[in-house]
Design a protein around this motif. Structure first.
Motif, PDB file in Angstrom:
ATOM      1  N   ASN A 150       0.694  -1.115   0.053  1.00  8.90           N
ATOM      2  CA  ASN A 150      -0.041  -0.110   0.055  1.00  8.90           C
ATOM      3  C   ASN A 150       0.789   1.188   0.020  1.00  8.90           C
ATOM      4  N   PRO A 151       0.837   2.179  -1.124  1.00  8.74           N
ATOM      5  CA  PRO A 151       1.534   3.314  -1.050  1.00  8.74           C
ATOM      6  C   PRO A 151       1.461   4.305  -0.136  1.00  8.74           C
ATOM      7  N   ALA A 152       0.253   4.208   0.573  1.00  8.72           N
ATOM      8  CA  ALA A 152      -0.190   5.148   1.589  1.00  8.72           C
ATOM      9  C   ALA A 152       0.582   5.032   2.851  1.00  8.72           C
ATOM     10  N   MET A 153       1.360   3.719   3.077  1.00  9.40           N
ATOM     11  CA  MET A 153       2.004   3.409   4.148  1.00  9.40           C
ATOM     12  C   MET A 153       3.404   4.223   4.217  1.00  9.40           C
ATOM     13  N   LEU A 154       3.745   4.978   2.900  1.00 11.74           N
ATOM     14  CA  LEU A 154       4.899   5.316   2.861  1.00 11.74           C
ATOM     15  C   LEU A 154       4.958   6.986   2.937  1.00 11.74           C
ATOM     16  N   TYR A 155       5.905   7.318   3.630  1.00 11.37           N
ATOM     17  CA  TYR A 155       6.095   8.787   3.924  1.00 11.37           C
ATOM     18  C   TYR A 155       6.460   9.537   2.479  1.00 11.37           C
ATOM     19  N   GLU A 156       5.927  10.646   2.299  1.00  8.32           N
ATOM     20  CA  GLU A 156       6.250  11.407   0.970  1.00  8.32           C
ATOM     21  C   GLU A 156       7.709  12.272   1.438  1.00  8.32           C
ATOM     22  N   VAL A 157       8.719  11.644   1.006  1.00  2.00           N
ATOM     23  CA  VAL A 157      10.107  12.049   1.314  1.00  2.00           C
ATOM     24  C   VAL A 157      10.312  13.501   0.580  1.00  2.00           C
ATOM     25  N   ILE A 158      10.008  13.564  -0.341  1.00  2.00           N
ATOM     26  CA  ILE A 158      10.123  15.276  -0.913  1.00  2.00           C
ATOM     27  C   ILE A 158       8.830  15.256  -1.644  1.00  2.00           C
ATOM     28  N   THR A 217       6.958   3.704  -5.912  1.00  2.00           N
ATOM     29  CA  THR A 217       7.734   3.521  -6.942  1.00  2.00           C
ATOM     30  C   THR A 217       9.103   4.014  -6.370  1.00  2.00           C
ATOM     31  N   HIS A 218      10.066   3.658  -7.413  1.00  2.00           N
ATOM     32  CA  HIS A 218      11.499   4.270  -7.040  1.00  2.00           C
ATOM     33  C   HIS A 218      11.808   5.798  -7.048  1.00  2.00           C
ATOM     34  N   ASN A 219      11.451   6.116  -7.845  1.00  2.00           N
ATOM     35  CA  ASN A 219      11.447   7.807  -8.366  1.00  2.00           C
ATOM     36  C   ASN A 219      12.768   8.075  -8.597  1.00  2.00           C
ATOM     37  N   ASP A 220      13.825   7.234  -8.637  1.00  2.00           N
ATOM     38  CA  ASP A 220      15.121   7.848  -9.179  1.00  2.00           C
ATOM     39  C   ASP A 220      15.830   6.692 -10.059  1.00  2.00           C
ATOM     40  N   THR A 221      15.199   6.241 -11.190  1.00  2.00           N
ATOM     41  CA  THR A 221      15.553   5.035 -11.848  1.00  2.00           C
ATOM     42  C   THR A 221      16.722   5.219 -12.906  1.00  2.00           C
ATOM     43  N   LYS A 222      17.492   6.357 -12.692  1.00  2.00           N
ATOM     44  CA  LYS A 222      18.894   6.264 -13.618  1.00  2.00           C
ATOM     45  C   LYS A 222      19.396   5.012 -13.646  1.00  2.00           C
ATOM     46  N   PHE A 223      20.234   4.546 -14.747  1.00  2.00           N
ATOM     47  CA  PHE A 223      20.578   3.252 -14.958  1.00  2.00           C
ATOM     48  C   PHE A 223      21.553   2.831 -13.799  1.00  2.00           C
ATOM     49  N   ASN A 224      22.468   3.841 -13.352  1.00  2.00           N
ATOM     50  CA  ASN A 224      23.401   3.439 -12.462  1.00  2.00           C
ATOM     51  C   ASN A 224      22.809   3.065 -10.855  1.00  2.00           C
ATOM     52  N   ASN A 225      21.651   2.944 -11.102  1.00  2.00           N
ATOM     53  CA  ASN A 225      20.820   2.412  -9.582  1.00  2.00           C
ATOM     54  C   ASN A 225      20.462   1.099  -9.748  1.00  2.00           C
ATOM     55  N   VAL A 226      20.833   0.464 -10.716  1.00  2.00           N
ATOM     56  CA  VAL A 226      20.729  -0.848 -11.236  1.00  2.00           C
ATOM     57  C   VAL A 226      22.159  -1.605 -11.007  1.00  2.00           C
ATOM     58  N   LEU A 227      22.228  -2.398 -10.159  1.00  2.00           N
ATOM     59  CA  LEU A 227      23.475  -3.438  -9.976  1.00  2.00           C
ATOM     60  C   LEU A 227      23.379  -4.565 -10.941  1.00  2.00           C
ATOM     61  N   LEU A 228      24.393  -4.723 -11.937  1.00  2.00           N
ATOM     62  CA  LEU A 228      24.290  -6.025 -12.684  1.00  2.00           C
ATOM     63  C   LEU A 228      25.468  -6.862 -12.169  1.00  2.00           C
ATOM     64  N   ASP A 239      19.546   2.617  -4.095  1.00  2.00           N
ATOM     65  CA  ASP A 239      19.516   3.964  -3.904  1.00  2.00           C
ATOM     66  C   ASP A 239      17.963   4.204  -3.654  1.00  2.00           C
ATOM     67  N   LEU A 240      17.468   3.767  -2.471  1.00  2.00           N
ATOM     68  CA  LEU A 240      16.172   3.771  -2.239  1.00  2.00           C
ATOM     69  C   LEU A 240      15.378   5.004  -1.361  1.00  2.00           C
ATOM     70  N   ASP A 241      16.323   6.173  -1.406  1.00  2.00           N
ATOM     71  CA  ASP A 241      16.109   7.188  -0.804  1.00  2.00           C
ATOM     72  C   ASP A 241      14.600   7.782  -1.048  1.00  2.00           C
ATOM     73  N   THR A 242      14.378   7.935  -2.319  1.00  2.00           N
ATOM     74  CA  THR A 242      13.157   8.562  -2.835  1.00  2.00           C
ATOM     75  C   THR A 242      12.001   7.541  -3.105  1.00  2.00           C
ATOM     76  N   VAL A 243      12.021   6.180  -2.461  1.00  2.00           N
ATOM     77  CA  VAL A 243      11.096   5.522  -2.690  1.00  2.00           C
ATOM     78  C   VAL A 243       9.846   5.736  -2.105  1.00  2.00           C
ATOM     79  N   MET A 244       8.764   6.121  -2.640  1.00  2.00           N
ATOM     80  CA  MET A 244       7.460   6.680  -2.189  1.00  2.00           C
ATOM     81  C   MET A 244       6.182   6.222  -3.361  1.00  2.00           C
ATOM     82  N   ALA A 245       5.202   6.983  -2.856  1.00  2.00           N
ATOM     83  CA  ALA A 245       3.991   6.839  -3.924  1.00  2.00           C
ATOM     84  C   ALA A 245       4.218   7.529  -5.076  1.00  2.00           C
TER      85      ALA A 245
END
Length: 377
Positions: A150-158, A217-228, A239-245
């Motif tokens: 449930n996205p409502a469980m997350l704080y709106e970081v920014i 959602t992640h909200n900062d999905t630039k490619f270098n936030n995926v580890l291969l 880099d989950l700082d901005t994870v929120m609704a």
């Protein structure tokens, strides 16, 4: 670089065996400061130490609660199919000696630690279709595993992080104040931005908000936030700082922003900025292979607007910061934010010119997936 004495004090507050003498800067993030630390035990897992930018992330305890909630949810999902992968496919935060997953030092700075995932790599510029495909799978799987949280469980970081109406208002305020006397340098960029302002407020339209669900959602999905991994296969989203609704199209669009561009985000030679359509196709295929399990038709149709919005929004943000005197993003030289803004506006222009082609790729990929094997929920 932090002093070793200061780092020793910080690390002592976490349940870890870090060798503080091994401290070195790590990564290319714009916001937080990240350091790599080796484990004292050569057989043990190494660490990443981050100083959280609390001027941007003003409620670090709530941000940390978001991260813990999402990490726990992801680990449960991965463990359900393969428990051995829970700590390699999901990042692991290290608790402090007080039980908290951050440390607030005497200077007012906030810190956190996590395990370093060895034998992984990230890319600032995507080089192959396989990398793009795997990046798409990573973010598609990330969203899919969180679709029942449930996205409502997350704080709106920014607040209003991806609300372009708010971003445009901030730009206009910066122009009106003109604190550093720079507005005269950016007339052409401002005219271009204002020309598309109404169209880019697609996600703020009531008719879209009525049919597009908010999700985690992640909200900062630039490619270098995926580890291969060493074989260029997706392993972990970081880099989950901005994870929120948010809307899934925001994540899709931001990933495409860094994948489809044949050069770097802040390219100074605008003629080098070109679209790599095969990489777009590969990422879309990987993403939809995972995300088709939960996406609605309205969300699928919104993806192209996310592709257009994110470089446009990033240009607005870079330009606002330039006008305000470079107070948000780290810069390497004077005029860096203006250079970034120009590059993102050129990318947006190219994407706008190829909008129909790109949307057709999304639809065709979705049709192909629907014709394939039945997707499990």
């Amino acid at each position: 670089m932090q002093s070793l004495a200061n780092i020793s004090e910080i690390v002592a507050n976490f349940n870890c065996n870090a060798d503080t003498a091994s401290l070195q800067s790590f990564g290319s993030g714009h916001i937080n400061d990240t350091y790599f630390l080796k484990n004292i035990d050569a057989r043990g897992t190494d660490y990443l130490l981050q100083r959280i930018n609390h001027h941007i992330f003003t409620n670090v305890p709530a941000l940390t609660d978001n991260m813990c909630l999402v990490i726990d949810h992801l680990k449960r999902k991965v463990s359900a199919t393969d428990p051995a992968k829970a700590d390699t496919e999901v990042m692991t935060l290290i608790p402090g000696r007080d039980g908290k997953y951050f440390y607030h030092d005497k200077h007012g700075d906030y810190w956190r630690m996590c395990y370093f995932l060895s034998n992984t790599k990230s890319y600032d510029v995507v080089e192959t279709e396989k990398q793009a495909l795997e990046g798409g799978k990573a973010f598609g799987k990330f969203q899919c595993m969180l679709a029942d949280l449930n996205p409502a469980m997350l704080y709106e970081v920014i607040p209003d992080f991806h609300n372009i109406t708010t971003r445009l208002a901030a730009l206009k305020l910066a122009v009106n104040y003109n604190l550093k006397g720079r507005v005269h340098e950016v007339k052409a960029q401002l005219d271009f931005i204002y020309r598309y302002a109404e169209t880019m407020q697609y996600f703020q339209q009531p008719e879209q908000q009525a049919v597009l669900p908010k999700r985690v959602t992640h909200n900062d999905t630039k490619f270098n936030n995926v580890l291969l991994n060493s074989n260029d296969e997706a392993q972990c989203v970081i880099d989950l700082d901005t994870v929120m609704a948010g809307y899934v199209a925001y994540d899709f669009g931001d990933a495409i922003r860094t994948i489809i561009n044949k050069t770097v985000e802040d390219e100074s030679d605008l003629d080098k900025i070109k679209l790599n359509i095969p990489l777009f196709n590969a990422y879309t295929q990987g993403y939809l292979t995972e995300a088709a399990r939960f996406l609605t038709e309205a969300e699928i149709n919104s993806l192209i607007m996310g592709v257009l919005l994110l470089p446009y929004m990033q240009a607005v943000r870079f330009l606002t910061d330039f006008i305000n005197g470079d107070t948000y993003f780290k810069i390497r030289f004077n005029g860096h934010n203006l250079q970034r803004a120009k590059a993102q506006l050129r990318l947006f222009e190219l994407l706008q010119n190829h909008k129909n082609e790109l949307h057709n790729i999304i639809i065709k990929q979705m049709e192909s997936i629907k014709k394939g094997a039945t997707l499990a929920v």
